[in-house]
Write an enzyme that holds these catalytic residues in place. Structure first.
Site, short mmCIF file in Angstrom:
data_model
loop_
_atom_site.label_atom_id
_atom_site.label_comp_id
_atom_site.label_asym_id
_atom_site.label_seq_id
_atom_site.Cartn_x
_atom_site.Cartn_y
_atom_site.Cartn_z
N HIS A 72 -15.67 7.25 54.38
CA HIS A 72 -14.86 6.48 55.33
C HIS A 72 -13.09 6.89 54.47
CE1 HIS A 72 -17.87 4.15 58.49
NE2 HIS A 72 -17.98 5.89 57.62
N LYS A 296 -22.48 -2.17 45.98
CA LYS A 296 -22.16 -2.06 44.82
C LYS A 296 -23.37 -1.28 43.68
CE LYS A 296 -18.16 -2.10 43.74
NZ LYS A 296 -17.19 -0.42 44.31
P1 RFL Z 1 -35.29 0.70 43.26
O1 RFL Z 1 -34.90 1.58 44.57
O2 RFL Z 1 -35.42 -1.17 43.29
O3 RFL Z 1 -36.78 1.13 42.02
C1 RFL Z 1 -37.61 1.43 41.79
C2 RFL Z 1 -38.70 1.86 41.64
O4 RFL Z 1 -39.76 1.18 40.91
C3 RFL Z 1 -41.08 1.45 41.91
N1 RFL Z 1 -41.83 0.21 40.84
C4 RFL Z 1 -42.79 1.12 39.71
N2 RFL Z 1 -42.98 1.84 39.90
C5 RFL Z 1 -44.43 2.09 39.20
N3 RFL Z 1 -45.19 0.88 38.68
C6 RFL Z 1 -44.37 -0.50 38.36
N4 RFL Z 1 -45.10 -1.63 38.41
C7 RFL Z 1 -43.37 -0.65 39.45
N5 RFL Z 1 -42.93 -1.30 40.59
C8 RFL Z 1 -41.47 -0.58 40.58
C9 RFL Z 1 -40.54 0.81 42.76
O5 RFL Z 1 -41.92 0.85 43.91
C10 RFL Z 1 -39.40 1.84 43.73
O6 RFL Z 1 -39.81 2.80 43.93
O7 RFL Z 1 -34.39 0.36 41.64
P2 RFL Z 1 -33.38 1.58 41.45
O8 RFL Z 1 -34.24 2.98 41.71
O9 RFL Z 1 -32.54 0.88 40.38
O10 RFL Z 1 -32.41 1.69 42.89
C11 RFL Z 1 -31.59 0.72 42.97
C12 RFL Z 1 -31.46 0.48 44.47
O11 RFL Z 1 -32.61 0.49 45.35
C13 RFL Z 1 -30.32 -0.91 44.94
O12 RFL Z 1 -29.06 -1.52 43.79
C14 RFL Z 1 -29.56 -0.67 46.60
O13 RFL Z 1 -30.50 -0.58 47.28
C15 RFL Z 1 -28.44 -1.82 46.87
N6 RFL Z 1 -28.26 -2.09 47.59
C16 RFL Z 1 -27.06 -1.41 48.40
N7 RFL Z 1 -26.42 -0.42 46.70
C17 RFL Z 1 -25.16 -0.26 46.93
O14 RFL Z 1 -24.68 0.64 46.23
N8 RFL Z 1 -24.81 0.39 48.57
C18 RFL Z 1 -24.86 -0.53 49.42
O15 RFL Z 1 -24.66 -0.52 50.52
C19 RFL Z 1 -26.13 -1.69 49.38
N9 RFL Z 1 -26.71 -1.77 50.08
C20 RFL Z 1 -28.73 -2.81 48.99
C21 RFL Z 1 -28.03 -2.83 50.19
C22 RFL Z 1 -29.65 -3.79 49.32
C23 RFL Z 1 -30.07 -3.70 50.36
N10 RFL Z 1 -31.77 -5.08 49.82
C24 RFL Z 1 -32.89 -4.22 50.66
C25 RFL Z 1 -32.05 -6.06 48.58
C26 RFL Z 1 -28.05 -3.48 51.39
C27 RFL Z 1 -29.74 -4.42 51.28
C28 RFL Z 1 -30.65 -4.67 52.28
#
Ligand code: RFL
Ligand code: PHB
Length: 388
Positions: A72, A296
């Site tokens: 994009h 982000k």
């Molecule tokens: P995650 O993806 O939350 O993964 C954490 C993992 O840890 C596990 N966990 C455990 N494992 C063992 N023991 C425990 N006690 C545990 N507790 C938790 C969980 O099951 C999980 O699998 O964190 P990580 O890897 O740091 O990744 C971060 C991203 O997921 C997050 O920042 C993004 O999704 C945010 N986000 C967006 N980011 C972007 O850069 N661009 C976007 O367009 C964007 N859109 C979004 C988003 C987040 C959204 N939501 C749902 C908050 C859109 C949305 C709607």
């Protein structure tokens, strides 16, 4: 079980860290609380910065991203019936890539499988031990047995609700937080996207976002009340609300269809300082959350991993401690830049229940500054593509 790096959390941060370390010959195990199907069922981020794509390529997981990611060169910002296109390419020389977090995670699992990496799923009762000494470890329950993973380092990639951050004594960390009084209701539908580029729209009824995953998969969001439940929103009510918040031409062109996923995400800004305690490092959502408006969150998580894998690589290969000692400070510099941008962009486009007429006029003036000034658009574009 003995390894070099124990990674808690098998989301994008944990999987990428494990993959990048293994490319440097460093062993790790990943402990994930949920099943693989559950992790792959979560619909989250959609926009990758140039630096994130480069990092994924360097880790050997760029092939499908290269083929299927959609470049994009711009994005549209709208308020009422006025809209301004931010020409990312022209203003910064960079683009962003639309490629879902789910696909990034799928590619990372495939790469870990191919390399024979250990990712344990459905682990319970994860607890961190001896972080201040030379022999940290993590205990957990897996397949009915109590187990311990010992390593040189422990990395908390366990998201906002995981146990890693809490393992840093409260007196040794500072937390900064802003919780927003609204959420985003997101819908995934097998319909062609309304526009070739993303549309971020502010309106008197609240924010809306038109995004996509591919030519026949659209992702839309509307700002909603925190007390709303996704089941209470019918598809018709969602499409009606979306149409009222986006510019008239796009409202007319919108192709609607049944939703295949519908969920509500709260919005939060959060930072934990520092991102290290002894032999524990925090990466991604475990240490910081941004509201999704600036796209982000995933990018910041990947940038933490980029810094940490390099620092650990130098530690294990040549005994250089500078990278691990400066990890927290370097990561936090990027985090606060992203916090500033995400807060600014969220405020520009959302409706706040307690806002005054003064706030509304300021928002209109801020939007006019974007429409009328190339410098303002360049500043927005640089932040959006991840240059500052
Ligand atoms: P995650 O993806 O939350 O993964 C954490 C993992 O840890 C596990 N966990 C455990 N494992 C063992 N023991 C425990 N006690 C545990 N507790 C938790 C969980 O099951 C999980 O699998 O964190 P990580 O890897 O740091 O990744 C971060 C991203 O997921 C997050 O920042 C993004 O999704 C945010 N986000 C967006 N980011 C972007 O850069 N661009 C976007 O367009 C964007 N859109 C979004 C988003 C987040 C959204 N939501 C749902 C908050 C859109 C949305 C709607
Ligand atoms: C998404 O496609 O899910 C998405 C895109 C841009 C954002 C947030 C979410 O800012």
């Amino acid at each position: 079980m003995r390894t070099q790096v124990v990674i808690i959390g098998g989301g994008p941060s944990g999987l990428l860290l494990s993959q990048a370390l293994s490319r440097q010959g460093i062993e790790s195990v990943v402990l994930e609380r949920r099943s693989r199907a559950h992790v792959l069922g979560r619909i989250r981020a959609g926009v990758l910065e140039h630096g994130s794509c480069a990092l994924l390529r360097r880790a050997g997981v760029g092939a499908r991203l290269e083929r299927e990611g959609i470049r994009h060169d711009g994005t549209l910002i709208a308020r009422g019936d006025r809209a301004v296109r931010i020409d990312l390419r022209d203003l910064t020389g960079h683009s962003v890539t639309v490629y879902g977090q789910t696909e990034v995670t799928r590619d990372l699992y495939a790469a870990r499988d191919a390399a024979g990496g250990t990712v344990l799923h459905d682990v319970a009762d994860v607890a961190l031990h001896d972080l201040d000494g030379d022999a940290p470890s993590v205990t957990f329950r897996h397949e009915g047995r109590d187990r311990r993973a010992a390593g040189d380092f422990v990395v908390g990639c366990d998201g906002f609700h995981g146990p890693s951050r809490q393992a840093i004594p409260a007196a040794a960390r500072r937390e900064f937080e802003r919780v927003y009084p609204f959420g985003w209701l997101g819908v995934l539908s097998e319909t062609p996207p309304v526009d070739a580029e993303l549309i971020y729209a502010g309106s008197d009824r609240g924010f809306a976002l038109c995004s996509m995953r591919n030519a026949n998969l659209s992702r839309y969001y509307v700002q909603c009340d925190l007390s709303d439940r996704p089941e209470a929103w019918t598809d018709d009510a969602f499409w009606d609300e979306l149409r009222r918040r986006i510019p008239p031409a796009q409202a007319e062109a919108l192709v609607i269809g049944p939703s295949i996923e519908k969920s509500i995400a709260p919005l939060r800004s959060f930072v934990c300082e520092p991102m290290r305690r002894g032999r524990l490092f925090l990466c991604g959502d475990a240490a910081h959350i941004v509201p999704p408006t600036g796209a982000k969150g995933l990018n910041l998580a990947l940038s933490d991993v980029g810094l940490l894998q390099e620092a650990l690589g130098r530690h294990f290969s040549v005994g250089d401690k500078e990278g691990i000692d400066r990890y927290s400070e370097r990561a936090l510099a990027a985090v606060w830049k992203a916090q500033r941008f995400s807060w600014w962009f969220t405020r520009l486009l959302h409706r706040f229940a307690d806002e005054t007429g003064f706030d509304r006029r300021l928002r209109a003036a801020e939007f006019a500054a974007l429409c009328d000034g190339r410098a303002a658009r360049a500043a927005m574009a640089e932040s959006y593509v991840g240059l500052r």
